[in-house]
Design an enzyme around this catalytic site. Structure first.
Site, PDB file in Angstrom:
ATOM      1  N   GLU A 181      33.465  58.129   5.890  1.00 34.93           N
ATOM      2  CA  GLU A 181      33.393  59.519   6.373  1.00 34.93           C
ATOM      3  C   GLU A 181      34.320  59.592   7.566  1.00 34.93           C
ATOM      4  O   GLU A 181      34.099  58.906   8.557  1.00 34.93           O
ATOM      5  CB  GLU A 181      31.977  59.825   6.863  1.00 34.93           C
ATOM      6  CG  GLU A 181      30.955  60.017   5.786  1.00 34.93           C
ATOM      7  CD  GLU A 181      31.088  61.351   5.106  1.00 34.93           C
ATOM      8  OE1 GLU A 181      31.760  62.242   5.656  1.00 34.93           O
ATOM      9  OE2 GLU A 181      30.545  61.472   3.996  1.00 34.93           O
ATOM     10  N   CYS A 195      31.943  65.508  13.685  1.00 36.42           N
ATOM     11  CA  CYS A 195      33.056  65.672  12.751  1.00 36.42           C
ATOM     12  C   CYS A 195      32.982  67.040  12.096  1.00 36.42           C
ATOM     13  O   CYS A 195      33.973  67.572  11.628  1.00 36.42           O
ATOM     14  CB  CYS A 195      33.081  64.551  11.729  1.00 36.42           C
ATOM     15  SG  CYS A 195      31.522  64.310  10.930  1.00 36.42           S
TER      16      CYS A 195
END
Ligand code: FAD
Length: 1004
Positions: free
Chosen positions: A758, A792
């Site tokens: 990720e 994020c």
């Protein structure tokens, strides 16, 4: 009091009330008018009602003819003609083409605006004063409320407070014109009530009102409320504090108590409080308030209401995993209203009652109760909302002589939100008014005492039916509830947990390899980013030797762990979740101090970790069952999964518990053994995660804790030939390096490594020209600056359509200016420090870049930022286009680019213009634009009309594509598959023509 006699009197009184009211219908239901016809149609056509109410919501933003026409077609035509009911009164609409549409649109707008105006006493002070004069002539007293409760900044809160002062000044001048009602006394209506009366929604007086910051919220609201009340007192007026959503209830009650007992005002009795009986604990609330009044010997004044936010409270509770706080049986609310009214009337010596209802039964019961209890008339009055139930209010006035109208005043834009609340209230199935004026129920039925029977249809209202256990023996998955900061015990638990954790700071932490604690000579201090001199703990650092040992330990444990049945492995996760749940405040407190996370964010992080444990346990129970493939008789094809082997988990610091826990739990439950490298910025939180797994009895070697510098052990772990899988969350730079290195396969390596990575985000929120800015601005602030923009999923680009750009930017800047920055342990602070000095420097470089590439719209001033700690200013920059680095590179800090686009096409084009595709958001009320984004705004997680952070396990499986990562969504149904290899075993079951028969086989 004889209850039967009382009932008979209530019935008689009700009949009398209806007789006086006659056959006239409230204007909302009067079918002689456009409004009545449209309402009638909407009550019979639920889809139309939804579209109509949504259209009313967006109408004030439709500034141009083009927008208006487009929205009318999008909301109402769906490929067909606009419903006839909306065409009513549009003379010339039949001519067709553009001209016909123009006439139609204008008529619809005019009609809806008139509908809103029906509920608003005036949009300016002179108009308000003029209309009040008329009302007072008819014999109605008033209370005025200023529309516009959505304040997104302190500037707006100031303006809201000032608007009350202006209004009061206007009333001061006007009052000489008003004779007091029903009395010879020239000053007081009915001989006892001030003529000037206002109602205030307190949350609008502090843009940062937040239940977690109880004291701060009360204090700041009081700062603005006090001058308003002082003016009221100076005019000899009255002020009622309205009650809003439950989350503010205790704050509002406290405001009332503080203001009522304030030395400056305690001798002035004209201060009221609205109390809602739809709340399940309303009886206790009222008891406590009466007790307080007696104890302080201060007379109080309660406006008793059922409550205006029923749907909101139910939805919020459902989404947050809380018990529903409102009564779910309408008759219970009605019964509570009568019970509470009786209690107040019995205490009339200390408490005045205002009965605020349009329900003839509720009102008549109060009237008759008061008479039966011989309560003097000056101790209670009746209140109704302006624009509602007109025949009823007139009849009530005739009957009692004491009716006050609650009159909203102000502009149409906030007025539309108010209109929707009123329309919902009028048209709800449970509404007394609807039952009376639309459904035409029998008088006796309408006036009967509220009865709560188990079989009553209302009992079915949306209470959750407990779900049965699944095949795996586990209850179906449900998310961990969010923290409810309106509860004092939750706030106290946080404060206590922080001080407990603080008492344990500075310890040394060993590594854990194969179940043994391993101390190393090299220790790394982990510090509080808000106060770097405070050492959270000293953590032993793994070198190459310890990394090698950890891999060997994992490999050794794997030989046994992989063959433990999936359900048994899952049970370890369930136990771990249970332990984490018990320690949730403590686990959150470690993050508050080590990662600079705010209370709510830290709590959510731990609860997300718990969700991962619970969710993956169930997923493994599902995937652990072999599947039989195909239907050909004579063979059995078994399809099942086996774990990959040794998994290296490299975790980030921004979700130090949740992401660590999610990656480790997935690997472990799938049967792998883990070498866990926590982030060096948050190794202690990582250690707490290890502790909960250990406490659950996880066998030695299944989870190994190898804290260490990336530069020392990172490549070693990734390159190691005995590692089968790497689960990584972190920056794109590191992620790509891992992917590249993991792709190399030396001869000694036995499997191709799997990488689950990720990586970053450069997420955009589009603000359409019809966006609700009251909603969009707080969500953008939260998405861009929540946890200092270090997610994020954070929003770093706001792409705003030209027509709303200036208004959006101006309000956004003021909202950003309003937030507080400081240590996360103080819940008054919205934003805390960034994680460390390197991050601070990096963000500073981007702020310089922002200055070079664009124009700084806002940067927090030095006075707003603490001197000590790794703080950076909130920075908002404009003039950024996709070519700029600031539109392409992830900053991982509170830096937001506001990008102006000419139209929606360009908005989508710019939103998609990065290499990254993680999250995105759209604020739009155009069904066509939302539909288009569904397909064309290509990101992993797209959110409509909400912020772009805060994905919840199972509900919003999380993860992106393009350069955002490789791998499937965390917290979703495909995630565990990445940690396993599928196998198929086929058995030929035919022996000399004889084949066992299985029901799945297709023979013929
Ligand atoms: C002058 C005035 C001031 C007000 N001020 C406030 C205020 O400050 N804060 C506030 O929240 N409200 C306030 N209200 C109340 C609110 O706006 C509604 O007008 C009121 O709840 C409607 O009640 P009713 O008795 O007129 O109608 P009814 O039709 O008898 O009752 C409708 C009410 O019942 C409740 N209800 C609906 N469905 C259910 C269900 N399934 N189970 C249980 N209960 C249900 C809801 O409260 C709903 O509003 C005020 C009302 C008036 C008249």
């Amino acid at each position: 009091m004889d209850r039967d006699q009382l009932e008979a009197r209530i019935l008689a009184r009700g009949k009398e009330l209806f007789a006086i009211a006659g056959s006239e219908k409230p204007s909302v239901f009067n079918k002689d008018w456009w409004t009545g016809k449209v309402m009638d149609w909407s009550m019979g056509h639920e889809d139309f009602k939804v579209q109509l109410f949504r259209f009313i919501d967006v109408l004030p933003c439709l500034k141009t003819e083009e927008m208006l026409n487009r929205h009318i077609q999008e909301y109402f035509s769906q490929g067909e003609n606009i419903p006839a009911v909306l065409r009513l009164g549009a003379k010339g609409a039949g001519i067709g083409g553009r001209l016909g549409m123009k006439v139609l649109s204008r008529t619809i707008r005019k009609n809806l605006e008139n509908m809103a105006l029906q509920f608003i006493i005036g949009d300016t002070i002179p108009k308000t004063v003029k209309n009040l004069k008329k009302l007072r002539k008819e014999g109605f007293a008033f209370t005025l409320d200023i529309l516009g409760e959505a304040t997104v900044s302190e500037k707006e809160a100031d303006l809201y407070a000032e608007s009350y002062i202006r209004l009061l000044e206007g009333l001061e001048q006007a009052r000489s014109d008003w004779a007091a009602i029903e009395t010879n006394d020239s000053e007081l209506d009915w001989g006892h009530a001030p003529r000037i009366n206002i109602s205030v929604k307190p949350s609008a007086l502090y843009s940062q009102a937040n239940p977690a910051d109880f004291e701060g919220s009360v204090g700041h609201i009081l700062d603005r409320l006090r001058p308003v009340y002082r003016k009221v007192v100076q005019l000899g007026g009255f002020m009622c504090i309205d009650t809003e959503m439950r989350k503010y209830k205790e704050i509002i009650f406290e405001l009332y108590r503080r203001l009522r007992s304030d030395t400056e005002f305690k001798d002035y009795p004209h201060l009221g409080l609205a109390m809602q009986v739809y709340l399940k604990n309303s009886d206790r609330d009222i008891d406590l308030m009466l007790e307080w009044a007696r104890q302080k010997s201060l007379p109080i004044w309660i406006r008793l209401v059922k409550g205006a936010y029923w749907d909101y409270e139910v939805v919020l509770a459902r989404q947050s995993g809380w018990p529903i706080p409102v009564r779910t049986i309408k008759a219970e609310t009605d019964a509570a209203f009568e019970r509470s009214a009786e209690k107040i009337l019995r205490n009339h010596d200390i408490c005045h009652l205002a009965c605020a209802s349009h329900n003839a039964r509720s009102v008549c019961s109060v009237l008759e109760l008061a008479r039966a209890l011989e309560v003097p008339e000056e101790r209670y009055e009746f209140q109704v909302l302006y624009g509602m139930a007109e025949p009823f209010r007139k009849a009530l006035l005739k009957m009692t002589g004491r009716v006050r109208l609650y009159c909203p005043q102000g502009e149409l834009l906030p007025g539309m939100a108010y209109l929707i609340r009123r329309l919902l209230e009028n048209t709800s199935n449970e509404s007394f008014l609807r039952q009376t004026f639309v459904e035409g129920r029998e008088l006796e039925q309408l006036l009967q005492a509220p009865r709560v029977s188990a079989g009553s249809p209302a009992t079915a209202t949306k209470e959750r039916v407990p779900r049965s256990e699944s095949k795996s023996g586990l209850r179906p998955f449900s998310n961990e509830p969010f923290a409810d900061f309106s509860l004092a015990e939750v706030r106290e638990a946080f404060t206590a947990a922080i001080s407990n954790v603080r008492a344990r700071l500075g310890r040394s932490y060993a590594l854990l390899i194969g179940g043994k604690e391993v101390a190393t000579e090299q220790l790394l201090d982990s510090v509080n980013p808000a106060q770097p001199s405070e050492v959270i703990g000293r953590v032993c650092q793994a070198g190459i030797r310890q990394a090698e040992d950890a891999i060997s330990a994992a490999q050794a444990a794997f030989q046994t762990w992989r063959d433990i049945p999936a359900r048994e492995r899952a049970s370890y996760l369930i136990k771990t979740a249970e332990i984490a749940r018990k320690r949730i405040y403590e686990l959150a407190a470690w993050q508050i101090l080590e990662a600079g996370k705010q209370w709510k964010q830290a709590y959510n992080d731990v609860s997300e970790g718990i969700d991962f444990l619970e969710y993956y346990a169930r997923e493994m129970a599902r995937l652990g069952e072999p599947r039989y493939m195909g239907h050909a008789p004579g063979e059995v094809n078994e399809y099942f999964y086996q774990p990959k082997g040794v998994a290296v988990v490299i975790a980030p610091w921004n979700f130090p518990f949740a992401i660590s826990c999610g990656m480790c739990a997935a690997a472990i439950v799938a049967g792998n053994c883990v070498v866990y490298k926590p982030s060096n910025q948050t190794p202690i939180v990582g250690y707490t995660m290890l502790e909960v797994f250990r406490e659950a009895g996880l066998p030695d070697g299944v989870l190994n804790y190898a804290a260490g510098r990336g530069a020392v052990i990172g490549d070693f772990l990734v390159d190691h030939p005995d590692v089968n899988l790497i689960a990584f969350t972190g920056s794109m730079e590191v992620g790509l390096r891992i992917i590249e290195r993991a792709g190399r396969t030396p001869e000694s390596q036995r499997s191709v490594k799997k990488v689950v990575a990720e990586m970053g985000g450069k997420n955009a929120i589009i603000i359409d020209d019809d966006a609700d800015l009251d909603e969009a601005i707080p969500h953008v602030i939260d998405s861009a600056f929540g946890y200092q923009g270090q997610k994020c999923s954070a929003c770093s680009r706001a792409i705003v359509l030209d027509t709303v750009y200036d208004r959006f930017a101006e309000r956004l800047v003021e909202a950003a200016r309003s937030v507080r920055i400081g240590p996360a342990e103080d819940p008054a602070n919205f934003m805390g420090p960034v994680i460390d000095q390197a991050a601070q420097k990096n963000i500073q470089r981007y702020i310089e870049l922002a200055e070079a590439e664009g124009t700084i719209l806002y940067r927090s001033g030095p006075g707003q930022i603490p001197a000590e700690g790794y703080y950076v200013p909130i920075t908002i920059v404009e003039g950024i286009t996709p070519e700029h680095r600031l539109a392409q590179e992830e900053v991982f800090g509170p830096v937001l680019a506001v990008m102006r686009v000419k139209d929606f096409d360009q908005a989508i084009e710019w939103a998609n213009s990065t290499r990254i595709a993680l999250t995105g958001g759209v604020f739009s009320r155009s069904p066509a634009h939302l539909e288009r984004c569904r397909r064309e705004f290509r990101v992993g997680n797209l959110y409509f009309n909400r912020g772009c952070t805060g994905a919840v396990v199972d509900r919003q499986p999380f993860g992106g594509f393009k350069m955002s990562g490789i791998g499937s969504k965390a917290g979703g149904p495909d995630y565990l598959l990445q940690f396993m290899d599928p196998r198929t075993v086929t058995e030929n079951t035919m022996r000399r023509g004889f084949v066992p028969i299985r029901s799945e086989d297709r023979w013929i």
